[in-house]
Design a protein around this motif. Sequence first.
Motif, PDB file in Angstrom:
ATOM      1  N   ALA A 373       0.883  -1.302   0.112  1.00  0.00           N
ATOM      2  CA  ALA A 373      -0.172  -0.067  -0.050  1.00  0.00           C
ATOM      3  C   ALA A 373       0.831   1.127   0.079  1.00  0.00           C
ATOM      4  N   GLN A 374       0.255   2.241  -0.580  1.00  0.00           N
ATOM      5  CA  GLN A 374       0.886   3.346  -0.564  1.00  0.00           C
ATOM      6  C   GLN A 374       0.127   4.660  -0.128  1.00  0.00           C
ATOM      7  N   ILE A 375       0.698   5.464   0.887  1.00  0.00           N
ATOM      8  CA  ILE A 375      -0.159   6.623   1.265  1.00  0.00           C
ATOM      9  C   ILE A 375       0.708   7.509   0.790  1.00  0.00           C
ATOM     10  N   SER A 376      -0.023   8.586  -0.147  1.00  0.00           N
ATOM     11  CA  SER A 376       0.599   9.492  -0.934  1.00  0.00           C
ATOM     12  C   SER A 376       0.726  10.844  -0.104  1.00  0.00           C
ATOM     13  N   ASP A 377      -0.101  11.034   0.795  1.00  0.00           N
ATOM     14  CA  ASP A 377      -0.575  12.138   1.521  1.00  0.00           C
ATOM     15  C   ASP A 377      -0.866  11.839   2.854  1.00  0.00           C
ATOM     16  N   PHE A 378      -0.332  12.558   4.209  1.00  0.00           N
ATOM     17  CA  PHE A 378      -0.858  12.253   5.522  1.00  0.00           C
ATOM     18  C   PHE A 378      -2.388  12.220   5.762  1.00  0.00           C
ATOM     19  N   LEU A 379      -2.912  13.339   4.757  1.00  0.00           N
ATOM     20  CA  LEU A 379      -4.310  13.424   5.020  1.00  0.00           C
ATOM     21  C   LEU A 379      -5.280  12.379   4.580  1.00  0.00           C
ATOM     22  N   ASN A 380      -4.416  11.388   3.817  1.00  0.00           N
ATOM     23  CA  ASN A 380      -5.121  10.113   3.375  1.00  0.00           C
ATOM     24  C   ASN A 380      -5.194   9.085   4.524  1.00  0.00           C
ATOM     25  N   LEU A 381      -4.611   9.513   5.751  1.00  0.00           N
ATOM     26  CA  LEU A 381      -5.217   8.531   6.915  1.00  0.00           C
ATOM     27  C   LEU A 381      -6.136   8.096   7.116  1.00  0.00           C
ATOM     28  N   GLY A 382      -7.319   9.040   6.717  1.00  0.00           N
ATOM     29  CA  GLY A 382      -8.658   8.814   6.733  1.00  0.00           C
ATOM     30  C   GLY A 382      -9.091   7.716   6.019  1.00  0.00           C
ATOM     31  N   GLN A 383      -8.463   7.753   5.042  1.00  0.00           N
ATOM     32  CA  GLN A 383      -8.936   6.622   3.885  1.00  0.00           C
ATOM     33  C   GLN A 383      -8.347   5.278   4.503  1.00  0.00           C
ATOM     34  N   ALA A 384      -7.093   5.350   4.995  1.00  0.00           N
ATOM     35  CA  ALA A 384      -6.660   4.209   5.708  1.00  0.00           C
ATOM     36  C   ALA A 384      -7.151   3.640   6.787  1.00  0.00           C
ATOM     37  N   PHE A 385      -7.665   4.482   7.731  1.00  0.00           N
ATOM     38  CA  PHE A 385      -8.597   3.851   8.635  1.00  0.00           C
ATOM     39  C   PHE A 385      -9.663   3.252   8.212  1.00  0.00           C
ATOM     40  N   PHE A 386     -10.502   3.755   7.596  1.00  0.00           N
ATOM     41  CA  PHE A 386     -11.600   3.045   7.215  1.00  0.00           C
ATOM     42  C   PHE A 386     -11.419   2.077   6.264  1.00  0.00           C
ATOM     43  N   LEU A 387     -10.379   1.916   5.360  1.00  0.00           N
ATOM     44  CA  LEU A 387     -10.163   0.517   4.479  1.00  0.00           C
ATOM     45  C   LEU A 387      -9.904  -0.419   5.463  1.00  0.00           C
ATOM     46  N   TRP A 388      -9.104  -0.317   6.738  1.00  0.00           N
ATOM     47  CA  TRP A 388      -8.684  -1.511   7.515  1.00  0.00           C
ATOM     48  C   TRP A 388      -9.837  -1.895   8.502  1.00  0.00           C
ATOM     49  N   GLU A 389     -10.707  -0.782   8.853  1.00  0.00           N
ATOM     50  CA  GLU A 389     -11.837  -1.087   9.681  1.00  0.00           C
ATOM     51  C   GLU A 389     -12.752  -2.236   8.899  1.00  0.00           C
ATOM     52  N   MET A 390     -12.913  -1.536   7.665  1.00  0.00           N
ATOM     53  CA  MET A 390     -13.659  -2.607   6.817  1.00  0.00           C
ATOM     54  C   MET A 390     -13.168  -3.916   6.428  1.00  0.00           C
ATOM     55  N   ALA A 391     -11.819  -3.854   6.180  1.00  0.00           N
ATOM     56  CA  ALA A 391     -11.189  -5.494   5.847  1.00  0.00           C
ATOM     57  C   ALA A 391     -11.329  -6.115   7.080  1.00  0.00           C
ATOM     58  N   THR A 392     -10.927  -5.769   8.553  1.00  0.00           N
ATOM     59  CA  THR A 392     -10.908  -6.343   9.466  1.00  0.00           C
ATOM     60  C   THR A 392     -12.397  -6.805   9.871  1.00  0.00           C
ATOM     61  N   ALA A 393     -13.409  -6.230   9.805  1.00  0.00           N
ATOM     62  CA  ALA A 393     -14.628  -6.643  10.041  1.00  0.00           C
ATOM     63  C   ALA A 393     -15.071  -7.700   9.112  1.00  0.00           C
ATOM     64  N   ILE A 394     -14.672  -7.575   7.666  1.00  0.00           N
ATOM     65  CA  ILE A 394     -15.093  -8.663   6.837  1.00  0.00           C
ATOM     66  C   ILE A 394     -14.027 -10.013   7.079  1.00  0.00           C
ATOM     67  N   ALA A 395     -13.074  -9.884   7.456  1.00  0.00           N
ATOM     68  CA  ALA A 395     -11.920 -11.116   7.832  1.00  0.00           C
ATOM     69  C   ALA A 395     -12.873 -11.462   8.831  1.00  0.00           C
ATOM     70  N   GLY A 396     -13.261 -11.065   9.909  1.00  0.00           N
ATOM     71  CA  GLY A 396     -13.853 -11.720  11.004  1.00  0.00           C
ATOM     72  C   GLY A 396     -15.145 -12.460  10.630  1.00  0.00           C
ATOM     73  N   ALA A 397     -16.119 -11.926   9.487  1.00  0.00           N
ATOM     74  CA  ALA A 397     -17.271 -12.643   9.048  1.00  0.00           C
ATOM     75  C   ALA A 397     -16.494 -13.963   8.628  1.00  0.00           C
ATOM     76  N   LEU A 398     -15.615 -13.988   7.742  1.00  0.00           N
ATOM     77  CA  LEU A 398     -15.184 -15.233   7.075  1.00  0.00           C
ATOM     78  C   LEU A 398     -14.401 -16.195   8.016  1.00  0.00           C
ATOM     79  N   LEU A 399     -13.976 -15.603   9.206  1.00  0.00           N
ATOM     80  CA  LEU A 399     -13.420 -16.434  10.131  1.00  0.00           C
ATOM     81  C   LEU A 399     -14.262 -16.950  11.140  1.00  0.00           C
ATOM     82  N   ARG A 400     -15.594 -16.688  11.119  1.00  0.00           N
ATOM     83  CA  ARG A 400     -16.803 -16.891  11.647  1.00  0.00           C
ATOM     84  C   ARG A 400     -16.682 -16.473  13.224  1.00  0.00           C
ATOM     85  N   ILE A 401     -16.167 -15.417  13.261  1.00  0.00           N
ATOM     86  CA  ILE A 401     -16.001 -15.034  14.854  1.00  0.00           C
ATOM     87  C   ILE A 401     -16.904 -13.380  14.752  1.00  0.00           C
ATOM     88  N   ASN A 402     -17.389 -13.099  16.040  1.00  0.00           N
ATOM     89  CA  ASN A 402     -17.594 -11.535  16.203  1.00  0.00           C
ATOM     90  C   ASN A 402     -16.569 -10.823  16.382  1.00  0.00           C
TER      91      ASN A 402
END
Length: 600
Positions: A373-402
Amino acid sequence: MKASASKADVGVTPPGVQIPLSPPINMSLFSPLHESRHGREEIDARLKVLEQKGFVKRLWEKDPTLWHTGPAHHQIIRNALGWLNLVEQEIEFLPRIKALVESVCADGFKNILLLGMGGSSLSAEVFRTIFGIVPGFPELHVLDSTIPAQIKRIENQIDLAKTLFIISSKSGRTIETISLYQYFFNQVQKIKGDQAGTHFIAITDPASPLSVLARKNQFRDLFLGAPDVGGRYSALSHFGIIPAALMGVNVERLLYRAKQMVVSCGADIPPAQNPGVLLGVTLSELAKLGRDKITFIASPAIQSFSTWLSQLIAESTGKEEVGIVPISDEPPGNPDVYGYDRIFVYIHYAGESETEPDKITALKNAGFPIIQAQISDFLNLGQAFFLWEMATAIAGALLRINPFDQPNVQESKDCTQLLLDEFKRKGELREDLPLVIEQGISIFCDDRNKNWLKAYKTVSEILADHLNQINLGDYVAFNVYLERSDVVHQALAAMRLAIRDKKKVATLLDYGPRFLHSTGQLHKGGANCGLFIQITSDDLEDVAIPGEIFTFGLLKSAQAEGDFKSLAQGRRRIIRIHLGSDVAAGLNCLQQVMDTILSQ
């Protein structure tokens, strides 16, 4: 490392101004050798299944059955999905945030001290370390420790008369945060008297004990968080955005850029083109194939983002004897020091030259899957926060845990509270006798292992036996209840690398009590593949907690003991190494012992 911030990065843009949006974070998966072995076929197959089942649409509809079958879990999940709509809500709140920033700057505050733990402090810590000191705004400090030396060090760095305190706690009853509040409010009262409350703001959930306290003591301001957003998913809420705005970050631009990532991960975006879904599927499918140690390699300017990621992933996925183990701040090595269980995430900040391209290339050529991943600007951190929140929630669903509860965090808190209650009754904190005392170092173990370990007569013998229990696929965690100083960190970093290189296992280095609110859930609730080395010491100076009969030093000791007992009850492999009062000498001795053992 403090990075410099450009003028475009700071300040709050007036409402109504159009903000040009930057492109989303660039992310790609590299699998150079035997793609099916790295899960490429499994990832593609899973993406097709998710599309057939309307997974993304159901996620945005907040369908709890994606994660768990139990009705009790359904209620928890329904009350924890507010982060999906959080960015829009926070954008609507910008005028009030701007007014707060203007008043704080106008009143001449030079420092901001945030008192919080876990999800209530880690995103603020990311902003602090990445944006540094912004001219014209107060300097942000974060205190998430009950170590007396850590508390006094921060206090000595600030001018209490010119400091604004942020008391940050979702529940409003976190013992560390409330104890720190009691201490600093008492200190400010000595200077400001009845006006002490004007130096404090609170961020908490509605109707929490902290909200009552804030009104009673006439805090400067009170911000009520969204009750349907868990702490580790709260980076783009008041808990992250208000501290960032107060230190001078242009949170409006940050939020509008985050909104673009929200759109990119929306319900109408097919799984294969949806960055949050693609990343979540990649993490979960590789974990199912045994690659469950996600290792972050980040540019120095954004290194602290990995610490926030570690809490998000560990506390979300580490339960029901499964979990993805996040590894941060472990310098990259040659491919031969890693086991098959590794997956690497290389996060590069475009403002810096690539510091590790040769290491990354070597890992790719050796067959390790790498997410880049490449972060081109510090202000893109908001994008990174949401991206990983979404990905982690989805990983949890596929691992069948809450991924939205944290049962073992509460377990550790309960153990600590029992010890504190015992102290209140008896006036002392009971401590077991050490197995060995040598050169000022004491070794303790749990009752299950005491009988056979007492045959050993030296620190070296006990530690060697402990390290000999390491198996491939394990991880070794240093759980450290010491002041986070350069001397301490460098010594422990050297030990963890020595273990990694010799045993070829992942290593973690976490400081207590902060990790109890993050990776502590994984330690106790995840797979039993951790080997733990808890390190404690005596306090040269203790700090009283106003209104309590126990001190910060005793609270820290109770937390360490509660953590130890919780791990032992879960039949985790753990020993405690107590360094006495001379921490530097104890670490030096321990490092020599460790080097000798690992050289054999």
